[in-house]
Write a protein that holds these residues in place. Structure first.
Motif, PDB file in Angstrom:
ATOM      1  N   ALA A  77       1.001  -1.041  -0.231  1.00 31.04           N
ATOM      2  CA  ALA A  77      -0.023  -0.158   0.056  1.00 31.04           C
ATOM      3  C   ALA A  77       0.755   1.173   0.012  1.00 31.04           C
ATOM      4  O   ALA A  77       2.052   1.342   0.811  1.00 31.04           O
ATOM      5  N   SER A  78       0.726   2.176  -0.777  1.00 30.30           N
ATOM      6  CA  SER A  78       1.521   3.506  -0.937  1.00 30.30           C
ATOM      7  C   SER A  78       0.366   4.547  -1.165  1.00 30.30           C
ATOM      8  O   SER A  78      -0.816   4.440  -1.722  1.00 30.30           O
ATOM      9  N   GLU A 106       1.394  11.351  -5.352  1.00 32.03           N
ATOM     10  CA  GLU A 106       0.289  10.312  -5.684  1.00 32.03           C
ATOM     11  C   GLU A 106       0.879   9.829  -6.735  1.00 32.03           C
ATOM     12  O   GLU A 106       0.558   8.565  -7.132  1.00 32.03           O
ATOM     13  N   LYS A 107       1.360  10.368  -7.824  1.00 31.27           N
ATOM     14  CA  LYS A 107       1.948   9.700  -9.388  1.00 31.27           C
ATOM     15  C   LYS A 107       2.929   8.698  -8.690  1.00 31.27           C
ATOM     16  O   LYS A 107       2.748   7.468  -9.178  1.00 31.27           O
ATOM     17  N   VAL A 108       3.830   8.913  -8.059  1.00 27.49           N
ATOM     18  CA  VAL A 108       4.773   7.859  -7.402  1.00 27.49           C
ATOM     19  C   VAL A 108       4.116   6.462  -6.812  1.00 27.49           C
ATOM     20  O   VAL A 108       4.493   5.481  -6.776  1.00 27.49           O
ATOM     21  N   ALA A 109       3.185   7.105  -5.837  1.00 29.46           N
ATOM     22  CA  ALA A 109       2.391   6.285  -4.994  1.00 29.46           C
ATOM     23  C   ALA A 109       1.570   5.078  -6.074  1.00 29.46           C
ATOM     24  O   ALA A 109       1.620   3.759  -5.838  1.00 29.46           O
ATOM     25  N   VAL A 110       1.079   5.544  -7.112  1.00 28.79           N
ATOM     26  CA  VAL A 110       0.463   4.848  -8.106  1.00 28.79           C
ATOM     27  C   VAL A 110       1.361   3.814  -8.657  1.00 28.79           C
ATOM     28  O   VAL A 110       1.219   2.568  -9.025  1.00 28.79           O
ATOM     29  N   GLU A 111       2.397   4.444  -9.326  1.00 27.00           N
ATOM     30  CA  GLU A 111       3.345   3.580 -10.202  1.00 27.00           C
ATOM     31  C   GLU A 111       4.164   2.499  -9.198  1.00 27.00           C
ATOM     32  O   GLU A 111       4.187   1.434  -9.562  1.00 27.00           O
ATOM     33  N   ALA A 112       4.120   2.794  -7.778  1.00 25.43           N
ATOM     34  CA  ALA A 112       4.760   1.806  -7.045  1.00 25.43           C
ATOM     35  C   ALA A 112       3.779   0.545  -6.809  1.00 25.43           C
ATOM     36  O   ALA A 112       4.326  -0.485  -7.043  1.00 25.43           O
ATOM     37  N   LEU A 124      -2.644  -1.523  -3.176  1.00 25.58           N
ATOM     38  CA  LEU A 124      -3.403  -0.391  -3.101  1.00 25.58           C
ATOM     39  C   LEU A 124      -2.691   0.890  -3.174  1.00 25.58           C
ATOM     40  O   LEU A 124      -1.560   0.870  -2.524  1.00 25.58           O
ATOM     41  N   ALA A 125      -3.320   2.181  -3.813  1.00 28.62           N
ATOM     42  CA  ALA A 125      -2.857   3.576  -3.840  1.00 28.62           C
ATOM     43  C   ALA A 125      -4.076   4.391  -3.311  1.00 28.62           C
ATOM     44  O   ALA A 125      -5.281   4.085  -3.554  1.00 28.62           O
ATOM     45  N   VAL A 134      -2.982  14.307 -10.407  1.00 31.45           N
ATOM     46  CA  VAL A 134      -1.450  14.207 -10.178  1.00 31.45           C
ATOM     47  C   VAL A 134      -0.921  12.707 -10.864  1.00 31.45           C
ATOM     48  O   VAL A 134      -0.118  12.370 -11.593  1.00 31.45           O
ATOM     49  N   ALA A 135      -1.875  11.512 -10.359  1.00 30.70           N
ATOM     50  CA  ALA A 135      -1.559  10.225 -10.535  1.00 30.70           C
ATOM     51  C   ALA A 135      -2.347   9.757 -11.783  1.00 30.70           C
ATOM     52  O   ALA A 135      -2.340   8.635 -12.068  1.00 30.70           O
TER      53      ALA A 135
END
Length: 645
Positions: A77-78, A106-112, A124-125, A134-135
């Motif tokens: 989860a990120s 948020e973009k990094v959270a989704v990509e990770a 999960l993001a 952003v994502a």
């Protein structure tokens, strides 16, 4: 040790339409559902019960969402913290079976988390609604590719702009990105629905958008806990055709996605239990979703029939047509945009919706009652003449105050601001900010201003103000723009050692992770110098001489510069490493009324601990003063004196 703060057996009685208030250990909890049963209630605790089935517990929607993801077997989860979504990841961090992290944005959270999903883990993001902007890039593409491990993106929308710069309706992202959309109406549904979201994701090979709103995120209701379902991480198999988003591959994936959407609509119509009818009357039918269902039930009760939609995209057209045949008049009740209403009208069904229900702001039962029934409940009306305006202000001892005070003296300078508690520097009496747009724009907009002033021969200085977490989120690339394109703007990084506005979350500059592990701390000076900034200075923002000197040094520079203010948020619990550098202040300040000239200069810093009386002059509240000394430095009559060591 179960980690329960308080356990009490009580009888819950019917309080409709009132909220049930439970008082425990000076803690007030509201829950928005009413029950008539005897049950065990575990009052909120950060140590969540694990492996305990059939126990009911009061949880917020955010906590329940995290609990549901844990029960669903999520492994990764990120998120980036943002109200009203923050507590989802804070809660998830308590579940050690899940790797949880704060991402820089948020973009990094989704990509990770997409990477974790492709690797085979349920992932999960989470983000607030503007974080979806952003994502959006990776989200739209991943919808084409499909998943390996189940994948859910949680968006927490903010109708009414309680803590946001807009109230965009992210249900439209589902249609735009071609993702199934699931919307719970309370905490129990938040927990249950996200579990189904993972089943849908893996069955149909799609990422799922899971939409909450502020009222669901932060309201408590009873949730029945269940055990975690251990879902093995799927084996990763290299598949270039599926996971490499080339134009040739995605032309095929787009066609496949359209076929998936047809199957998802069949599922929404015929299989899922998330869409259900409640038939009570053939006179009035209400089609609704999310928190609006709770409001509608409170207004109409058993006098109307309901089509409650929890799976709202693809919209269940046949289910809606069948429901419409059972009632004479249909109301569509939803917050903000006519997302459902537009789809239903396209089916040729006559409904009443946004022609009566407001398009803007957060709904509540009173608004619906007046809009649809013409009834207005009697309430106590306040006397506007006796209401004292209490706008938000920087806290007593806020380390940003000194910087904004000195910036406010630079007449003709432009100050571009950013998203954070320092946005309050725009308010009177500081009045030290010209713009606030979005995360990172405090840096980028400063560059735009500076270039226009340069090309039009305007000798005006531009300062861009950005917080530490916001700089990591979006400011680094903006500062690269400034260096690369030779701007002479001065960027001020307000490093208060924490992500303060959303409730003190760690970030890459604090030295600790979400899971409370010590990690490398980013050095701002080294970072900005590596980008190409040559003129860098780190200061104590409570020392006004340092602040003034650092600003003056940049006024005539023909190159970009950075000022870093390094001092912790006054509310921050210091890490052990910080206690030596920022030793707690043991003194406060008071006004010597014999010396006070009543000039009101101390009021110009906007400290809420300082008040003024026409007879006696300035007064500092000893209960809220934290001894930052800014007021004493601005007093030209030495009337503000230190009390204590």
């Amino acid at each position: 040790m179960l980690g329960i703060l308080f356990l009490q057996k009580i009888r819950l009685r019917e309080f409709n339409p009132l909220y049930l208030r439970i008082l425990s250990h000076n803690k007030t909890i509201y829950h928005e559902k009413y029950f008539t049963q005897t049950c065990i209630i575990d009052v909120y605790s950060k140590n969540f019960l694990k492996g305990v089935s059939n126990m009911k517990k009061l949880l917020t929607g955010n906590e329940a969402t995290a609990r549901g993801a844990w029960e669903a077997g999520v492994h990764f989860a990120s998120a980036y913290p943002g109200t009203p979504s923050t507590e989802i990841l804070e809660t998830m961090a308590n579940y050690k079976e899940v790797y949880s992290e704060w991402a820089p944005n948020e973009k990094v959270a989704v990509e990770a988390s997409v990477g974790a999903s492709i690797a085979g883990a349920r992932s999960l993001a989470a983000m607030k609604h503007v974080g979806m902007n952003v994502a959006a890039d990776p989200i739209f593409t991943y919808a084409y590719l499909g998943v390996n491990g189940g994948y859910v993106v949680v968006t927490a929308d903010d109708p009414g702009l309680h803590s946001s710069q807009n109230e965009q309706d992210n249900r439209y992202y589902a249609r735009h990105a071609k993702m199934p959309l699931i919307e719970p109406s309370d905490s129990q549904e938040a927990k249950d629905f996200i579990k189904e979201a993972y089943e849908v994701s893996e069955r149909f090979d799609v990422p799922v958008l899971f939409r909450l709103t502020t009222r669901i995120c932060h309201s408590y209701s009873l949730v029945e806990l269940e055990d975690r379902k251990e879902v093995e991480v799927k084996k990763y198999k290299r598949n270039i055709q599926k996971f490499v988003a080339t134009p040739a591959a995605n032309r095929v994936h787009h066609v496949e996605l359209e076929e998936k959407l047809k199957k998802l609509e069949e599922y929404a119509n015929n299989e899922t239990k998330l869409n259900r009818e409640e038939i009570n009357s053939d006179e009035i039918g209400i089609i609704t979703s999310g928190i609006s269902y709770q409001y509608a039930k409170e207004v109409f009760g058993e006098d109307a029939s309901y089509l409650k939609l929890g799976f709202t995209f693809p919209i269940p057209k046949e289910k809606i047509r069948n429901f419409a045949k059972k009632v004479k008049k249909i109301y569509v009740i939803e917050e903000n945009e006519p997302f459902l209403e537009t789809e239903i009208k396209a089916l040729g069904i006559e409904v009443t919706g946004k022609d009566k229900i407001p398009l803007t702001g957060e709904l509540n039962p009173d608004i619906i009652r007046e809009a649809l029934l013409g009834e207005k409940r009697e309430t106590v009306q306040p006397n506007p003449e006796k209401i004292v305006a209490r706008p938000p202000t920087l806290c007593s001892g806020c380390p940003h105050r000194g910087m904004f005070f000195e910036l406010s003296k630079k007449k003709g300078a432009v100050i571009t601001g950013d998203i954070g508690c320092y946005t309050l520097g725009s308010a009177d009496p500081l009045n030290a900010m010209d713009t606030v747009i979005c995360m990172g724009a405090g840096v980028s907009a400063a560059h735009g201003f500076a270039k226009v002033f340069e090309r039009t021969n305007q000798k005006r200085k531009v300062f861009g103000v950005v917080g530490d977490s916001t700089f990591f989120h979006s400011g680094i690339t903006s500062l690269l723009d400034i260096v690369y394109n030779k701007s002479n703007a001065t960027i001020i990084i307000l490093d208060n050692r924490i992500t303060a506005m959303t409730g003190h979350q760690e970030n890459p500059g604090t030295g600790y992770s979400l899971m409370r592990e010590k990690t490398d701390e980013v050095d701002f000076e080294k970072l900005v110098r590596a980008i190409g900034i040559k003129h860098v200075r780190t200061i104590n923002p409570n020392n006004l001489d340092e602040v003034k000197e650092s600003i003056d040094e940049t006024m005539e520079l023909e190159e970009p510069s950075v000022i870093i203010t390094r001092y912790p948020c006054v509310l921050k619990k210091l890490h052990e490493e910080e206690k030596e550098e920022f030793a707690p202040v043991q003194h406060i300040y008071k006004v010597n009324t014999e010396k006070c000239s009543k000039c009101k200069m101390c009021l110009k810093i906007g400290c809420p601990s300082i008040s003024f009386d026409k007879e006696t002059g300035a007064y500092i509240d000893p209960n809220s003063c934290v001894g930052c000394s800014v007021c004493a430095q601005v007093c030209t009559f030495d009337a503000i004196e230190k009390v204590g060591v």
